[in-house]
Scaffold this motif. Sequence first.
Motif, PDB file in Angstrom:
ATOM      1  N   VAL A  18      17.590  51.656 -39.276  1.00 42.27           N
ATOM      2  CA  VAL A  18      16.241  52.077 -39.674  1.00 42.27           C
ATOM      3  C   VAL A  18      15.543  52.573 -38.418  1.00 42.27           C
ATOM      4  O   VAL A  18      15.349  51.820 -37.463  1.00 42.27           O
ATOM      5  N   ILE A  19      15.183  53.852 -38.414  1.00 36.80           N
ATOM      6  CA  ILE A  19      14.600  54.477 -37.233  1.00 36.80           C
ATOM      7  C   ILE A  19      13.138  54.809 -37.510  1.00 36.80           C
ATOM      8  O   ILE A  19      12.826  55.566 -38.425  1.00 36.80           O
ATOM      9  N   THR A  20      12.252  54.212 -36.710  1.00 36.14           N
ATOM     10  CA  THR A  20      10.825  54.479 -36.823  1.00 36.14           C
ATOM     11  C   THR A  20      10.432  55.473 -35.749  1.00 36.14           C
ATOM     12  O   THR A  20      10.705  55.268 -34.565  1.00 36.14           O
ATOM     13  N   LEU A  21       9.801  56.560 -36.148  1.00 36.17           N
ATOM     14  CA  LEU A  21       9.412  57.630 -35.247  1.00 36.17           C
ATOM     15  C   LEU A  21       7.904  57.655 -35.081  1.00 36.17           C
ATOM     16  O   LEU A  21       7.159  57.503 -36.051  1.00 36.17           O
ATOM     17  N   SER A  22       7.450  57.864 -33.841  1.00 42.30           N
ATOM     18  CA  SER A  22       6.015  57.867 -33.549  1.00 42.30           C
ATOM     19  C   SER A  22       5.639  59.144 -32.825  1.00 42.30           C
ATOM     20  O   SER A  22       6.465  59.771 -32.158  1.00 42.30           O
ATOM     21  N   GLY A  23       4.379  59.528 -32.948  1.00 39.51           N
ATOM     22  CA  GLY A  23       3.869  60.681 -32.231  1.00 39.51           C
ATOM     23  C   GLY A  23       4.505  61.982 -32.667  1.00 39.51           C
ATOM     24  O   GLY A  23       4.734  62.229 -33.853  1.00 39.51           O
ATOM     25  N   SER A  24       4.822  62.840 -31.695  1.00 40.83           N
ATOM     26  CA  SER A  24       5.388  64.142 -32.028  1.00 40.83           C
ATOM     27  C   SER A  24       6.787  64.015 -32.614  1.00 40.83           C
ATOM     28  O   SER A  24       7.216  64.883 -33.384  1.00 40.83           O
ATOM     29  N   PHE A  25       7.501  62.957 -32.277  1.00 39.10           N
ATOM     30  CA  PHE A  25       8.786  62.708 -32.932  1.00 39.10           C
ATOM     31  C   PHE A  25       8.602  62.661 -34.445  1.00 39.10           C
ATOM     32  O   PHE A  25       9.391  63.226 -35.199  1.00 39.10           O
ATOM     33  N   ALA A  26       7.556  61.963 -34.879  1.00 34.35           N
ATOM     34  CA  ALA A  26       7.326  61.799 -36.319  1.00 34.35           C
ATOM     35  C   ALA A  26       6.945  63.114 -36.979  1.00 34.35           C
ATOM     36  O   ALA A  26       7.254  63.344 -38.154  1.00 34.35           O
ATOM     37  N   GLN A  27       6.271  63.989 -36.230  1.00 37.33           N
ATOM     38  CA  GLN A  27       5.772  65.226 -36.814  1.00 37.33           C
ATOM     39  C   GLN A  27       6.831  66.326 -36.898  1.00 37.33           C
ATOM     40  O   GLN A  27       6.802  67.163 -37.797  1.00 37.33           O
ATOM     41  N   THR A  28       7.780  66.331 -35.955  1.00 35.95           N
ATOM     42  CA  THR A  28       8.684  67.487 -35.856  1.00 35.95           C
ATOM     43  C   THR A  28      10.156  67.119 -35.886  1.00 35.95           C
ATOM     44  O   THR A  28      11.005  67.953 -35.569  1.00 35.95           O
ATOM     45  N   TYR A  29      10.492  65.879 -36.264  1.00 37.98           N
ATOM     46  CA  TYR A  29      11.867  65.417 -36.068  1.00 37.98           C
ATOM     47  C   TYR A  29      12.904  66.209 -36.863  1.00 37.98           C
ATOM     48  O   TYR A  29      14.030  66.410 -36.400  1.00 37.98           O
ATOM     49  N   LYS A  30      12.548  66.705 -38.038  1.00 41.03           N
ATOM     50  CA  LYS A  30      13.528  67.469 -38.821  1.00 41.03           C
ATOM     51  C   LYS A  30      13.753  68.861 -38.232  1.00 41.03           C
ATOM     52  O   LYS A  30      14.893  69.308 -38.083  1.00 41.03           O
ATOM     53  N   GLY A  31      12.680  69.524 -37.874  1.00 42.17           N
ATOM     54  CA  GLY A  31      12.800  70.864 -37.345  1.00 42.17           C
ATOM     55  C   GLY A  31      13.502  70.918 -35.995  1.00 42.17           C
ATOM     56  O   GLY A  31      14.204  71.883 -35.693  1.00 42.17           O
TER      57      GLY A  31
END
Length: 222
Positions: free
Chosen positions: A42-55
């Motif tokens: 289970v990976i929790t992403l914060s900040g810009s990671f959370a906003q752009t991780y797929k792209g």
Amino acid sequence: MNVFDIIGPVMIGPSSSHTAGAVRLGRVVNKLAEGKACRKVVITLSGSFAQTYKGHGTDRALLAGIMGYHSYSPEIRDALAIAAARGIDYSFEKENIRGAHPNTARIRYVLEDGTEGLVQGASVGGGNIVIDHINGMDVEFNGASHTILVMHLDRPGVIAAVTNVMHWQYRELNISGFRLSRSGRGQEAIMTIETDNLPPDQLIEDIKNLDNVTNAILIRKL
């Protein structure tokens, strides 16, 4: 500073911070697993990671690192499918982790033998990383040096025992960094020892055999 701090690492993907750094974060989990496969992540992403991780391919990069691939491995592109084929139950969450670097990932994992763990770190630019939490305890290392993690009980003499083994039996090693973190007085603790040269595998076994040491793991330069 070296040339790779300026031009970035050799890598697959569009961004050294979001791809190469993410692979290295995942590789810390791979090292902690000591050859055991991950069953659930289970990976929790914060900040810009959370906003752009797929792209930016951050999701694929993190999973690739967890599976042991490098920042230049072509398998990064297919990491989601490879993880599924290996039977890894993975998921991604978004959370604003207070006080965290903008490119932060918190990785909770369960290994095939049921062992659970948590790693939190950030990709700080140019493919560089900082790990700041392991299993709920504060740590601080960046993977630029060989790093020995010593899990132990907070008892008198444990630090001296570890450093004495390193001094008397492995004098060629030069310690470049040391940090101690503990969950409470007399409770679980972690020593983070960074060295300039690569420690031999026998040193890790010698440390494991010391009283009150529960485990020792070598994380080679990432």
